[in-house]
Design a protein around this motif. Sequence first.
Motif, mmCIF file in Angstrom:
data_model
loop_
_atom_site.group_PDB
_atom_site.id
_atom_site.type_symbol
_atom_site.label_atom_id
_atom_site.label_comp_id
_atom_site.label_asym_id
_atom_site.label_seq_id
_atom_site.Cartn_x
_atom_site.Cartn_y
_atom_site.Cartn_z
ATOM 1 N N LYS A 92 1.684 -3.065 -11.499
ATOM 2 C CA LYS A 92 0.582 -3.747 -12.178
ATOM 3 C C LYS A 92 -0.767 -3.199 -11.719
ATOM 4 C CE LYS A 92 -1.472 -8.247 -13.203
ATOM 5 N NZ LYS A 92 -2.836 -7.743 -12.980
ATOM 6 N N SER A 93 -0.907 -2.961 -10.412
ATOM 7 C CA SER A 93 -2.165 -2.440 -9.885
ATOM 8 C C SER A 93 -2.471 -1.067 -10.465
ATOM 9 C CB SER A 93 -2.097 -2.365 -8.356
ATOM 10 O OG SER A 93 -1.987 -3.649 -7.787
ATOM 11 N N LEU A 94 -1.463 -0.206 -10.550
ATOM 12 C CA LEU A 94 -1.678 1.133 -11.101
ATOM 13 C C LEU A 94 -1.875 1.101 -12.614
ATOM 14 C CD1 LEU A 94 0.805 3.216 -8.923
ATOM 15 C CD2 LEU A 94 -1.690 3.261 -8.867
ATOM 16 N N ALA A 95 -1.281 0.101 -13.276
ATOM 17 C CA ALA A 95 -1.546 -0.065 -14.706
ATOM 18 C C ALA A 95 -2.996 -0.516 -14.921
ATOM 19 C CB ALA A 95 -0.569 -1.073 -15.306
ATOM 20 N N ASP A 96 -3.445 -1.465 -14.093
ATOM 21 C CA ASP A 96 -4.835 -1.924 -14.193
ATOM 22 C C ASP A 96 -5.812 -0.780 -13.918
ATOM 23 O OD1 ASP A 96 -3.934 -4.461 -14.758
ATOM 24 O OD2 ASP A 96 -4.257 -5.240 -12.725
ATOM 25 N N ALA A 97 -5.413 0.144 -13.045
ATOM 26 C CA ALA A 97 -6.272 1.288 -12.708
ATOM 27 C C ALA A 97 -6.178 2.414 -13.736
ATOM 28 C CB ALA A 97 -5.910 1.825 -11.320
ATOM 29 N N GLY A 98 -5.278 2.285 -14.713
ATOM 30 C CA GLY A 98 -5.207 3.255 -15.792
ATOM 31 C C GLY A 98 -4.173 4.353 -15.620
ATOM 32 N N TYR A 99 -3.336 4.271 -14.583
ATOM 33 C CA TYR A 99 -2.349 5.328 -14.349
ATOM 34 C C TYR A 99 -1.045 5.089 -15.111
ATOM 35 C CZ TYR A 99 -5.208 7.232 -10.582
ATOM 36 O OH TYR A 99 -6.230 7.803 -9.864
ATOM 37 N N GLU A 148 0.824 -1.207 0.000
ATOM 38 C CA GLU A 148 0.000 0.000 0.000
ATOM 39 C C GLU A 148 0.861 1.261 0.000
ATOM 40 O OE1 GLU A 148 -2.450 -3.351 1.445
ATOM 41 O OE2 GLU A 148 -0.447 -2.617 1.938
ATOM 42 N N ASP A 149 1.940 1.260 0.772
ATOM 43 C CA ASP A 149 2.818 2.429 0.806
ATOM 44 C C ASP A 149 3.541 2.619 -0.526
ATOM 45 O OD1 ASP A 149 2.079 3.066 3.331
ATOM 46 O OD2 ASP A 149 3.987 2.629 4.291
ATOM 47 N N THR A 150 3.904 1.520 -1.187
ATOM 48 C CA THR A 150 4.541 1.631 -2.500
ATOM 49 C C THR A 150 3.578 2.248 -3.504
ATOM 50 O OG1 THR A 150 5.998 -0.257 -2.062
ATOM 51 C CG2 THR A 150 5.636 0.339 -4.371
ATOM 52 N N ARG A 163 3.349 5.966 -2.655
ATOM 53 C CA ARG A 163 4.519 6.743 -3.075
ATOM 54 C C ARG A 163 4.488 6.987 -4.589
ATOM 55 N NH1 ARG A 163 5.381 6.927 1.906
ATOM 56 N NH2 ARG A 163 7.335 6.335 2.929
ATOM 57 N N LEU A 164 4.147 5.937 -5.348
ATOM 58 C CA LEU A 164 4.095 6.103 -6.799
ATOM 59 C C LEU A 164 2.986 7.065 -7.198
ATOM 60 C CD1 LEU A 164 4.709 2.421 -7.995
ATOM 61 C CD2 LEU A 164 6.339 4.319 -7.949
ATOM 62 N N LEU A 165 1.842 6.984 -6.521
ATOM 63 C CA LEU A 165 0.748 7.913 -6.818
ATOM 64 C C LEU A 165 1.138 9.352 -6.504
ATOM 65 C CD1 LEU A 165 -2.403 5.958 -5.618
ATOM 66 C CD2 LEU A 165 -2.037 6.877 -7.913
ATOM 67 N N GLN A 166 1.849 9.562 -5.400
ATOM 68 C CA GLN A 166 2.316 10.914 -5.086
ATOM 69 C C GLN A 166 3.205 11.434 -6.209
ATOM 70 O OE1 GLN A 166 4.181 10.340 -1.177
ATOM 71 N NE2 GLN A 166 2.729 11.801 -0.341
ATOM 72 N N THR A 167 4.121 10.593 -6.657
ATOM 73 C CA THR A 167 5.033 10.991 -7.729
ATOM 74 C C THR A 167 4.264 11.367 -8.990
ATOM 75 O OG1 THR A 167 6.725 9.521 -6.837
ATOM 76 C CG2 THR A 167 7.006 10.233 -9.113
ATOM 77 N N ASN A 195 -16.703 4.153 3.557
ATOM 78 C CA ASN A 195 -17.072 3.415 2.354
ATOM 79 C C ASN A 195 -17.369 4.350 1.194
ATOM 80 O OD1 ASN A 195 -16.699 0.985 3.608
ATOM 81 N ND2 ASN A 195 -18.862 0.563 3.949
ATOM 82 N N ALA A 196 -17.929 5.518 1.497
ATOM 83 C CA ALA A 196 -18.177 6.504 0.435
ATOM 84 C C ALA A 196 -16.852 6.963 -0.176
ATOM 85 C CB ALA A 196 -18.944 7.694 0.993
ATOM 86 N N LEU A 197 -15.808 7.063 0.649
ATOM 87 C CA LEU A 197 -14.487 7.426 0.144
ATOM 88 C C LEU A 197 -13.855 6.254 -0.598
ATOM 89 C CD1 LEU A 197 -13.127 9.328 3.286
ATOM 90 C CD2 LEU A 197 -13.865 10.356 1.127
ATOM 91 N N LEU A 198 -13.934 5.064 -0.009
ATOM 92 C CA LEU A 198 -13.318 3.885 -0.617
ATOM 93 C C LEU A 198 -13.947 3.542 -1.963
ATOM 94 C CD1 LEU A 198 -12.957 1.726 2.607
ATOM 95 C CD2 LEU A 198 -11.061 2.600 1.218
ATOM 96 N N ASP A 199 -15.238 3.859 -2.113
ATOM 97 C CA ASP A 199 -15.912 3.600 -3.386
ATOM 98 C C ASP A 199 -15.366 4.464 -4.515
ATOM 99 O OD1 ASP A 199 -17.512 1.602 -2.408
ATOM 100 O OD2 ASP A 199 -19.258 2.883 -2.067
ATOM 101 N N GLN A 200 -14.597 5.497 -4.171
ATOM 102 C CA GLN A 200 -14.049 6.397 -5.179
ATOM 103 C C GLN A 200 -12.667 5.967 -5.659
ATOM 104 O OE1 GLN A 200 -14.545 10.623 -4.235
ATOM 105 N NE2 GLN A 200 -16.015 10.045 -2.664
ATOM 106 N N ILE A 201 -12.125 4.894 -5.084
ATOM 107 C CA ILE A 201 -10.818 4.416 -5.525
ATOM 108 C C ILE A 201 -10.961 2.979 -6.011
ATOM 109 C CG2 ILE A 201 -9.733 5.930 -3.819
ATOM 110 C CD1 ILE A 201 -8.941 3.447 -2.227
ATOM 111 N N PRO A 202 -10.054 2.535 -6.884
ATOM 112 C CA PRO A 202 -10.180 1.170 -7.419
ATOM 113 C C PRO A 202 -9.876 0.114 -6.364
ATOM 114 C CG PRO A 202 -8.162 2.203 -8.209
ATOM 115 C CD PRO A 202 -8.928 3.271 -7.495
ATOM 116 N N LEU A 203 -10.536 -1.045 -6.499
ATOM 117 C CA LEU A 203 -10.181 -2.212 -5.693
ATOM 118 C C LEU A 203 -8.908 -2.813 -6.281
ATOM 119 C CD1 LEU A 203 -13.559 -4.102 -5.099
ATOM 120 C CD2 LEU A 203 -12.086 -3.137 -3.325
ATOM 121 N N LEU A 204 -7.857 -2.881 -5.489
ATOM 122 C CA LEU A 204 -6.587 -3.434 -5.948
ATOM 123 C C LEU A 204 -6.467 -4.861 -5.416
ATOM 124 C CD1 LEU A 204 -4.218 -0.397 -5.233
ATOM 125 C CD2 LEU A 204 -5.602 -0.862 -7.277
#
Length: 240
Positions: A68-75, A25-27, A30-34, A185-194
Amino acid sequence: MTADPDVPQASEALLRPVRPPNAFEDTVGRLLQTIRLGMLAPGESLPPERELATKLGVSRDTVREAIKSLADAGYLVSRRGRYGGTFLADELPSHTGDSDDVTRAEIDDALRLREILEVGAARMAANRTLTAAEREVLWTRLTDVRGAEPEDYRRLDSRLHLAIAEAAGSPSLVPLLAENRMRLNALLDQIPLLPRNIAHSDEQHEAIVIAILAGDGEGAAAAMRAHVEGSATLLHGFLD
């Protein structure tokens, strides 16, 4: 592409070693911050996996799973061949929900309240002498969420956490935790399930429940704290 002279220094600050309990999760965070702070331009490549693993203090497998997770999410986009690698997508995805009105302060408030309520609930549940029925409910809820389909995951995850609150033995705690779970849950619904995060959450859920059933209050609290910190990292990564 000519890099901004300020970018390497900023990237070094972001790509620093992560915390062991939530390495995946931290990795991702960090990549999302970048990405979201503009350290990479659209189409620009990420550093090699080996370099990222060294900077973040994690295994290459963890880096690979995060990418892979961020690729699946489209980033991110992975390309093979001589000029292959992992590149920032030309157009970043929008969130699945409308987060325009969600502030960092609101996210922090929900997460801090969650830590107060749920870490305390896990500790109190472990310190009680649970009935056979209470123990069975906890194990059943754990089994349910471990086998959940993606569309049922949030609901069954919430049921497990509410069962832990019930096991704490304070009737007033359950509605407080339920109300905050609605916010979360309202917040979590706004992010992809990894998928890797779900697998890690399943491991953490099991550690929490086993510690409660073993009567290990501090162990249950520590496992719950690590669990909520992992969710917090992803929420801030995607929504800040």
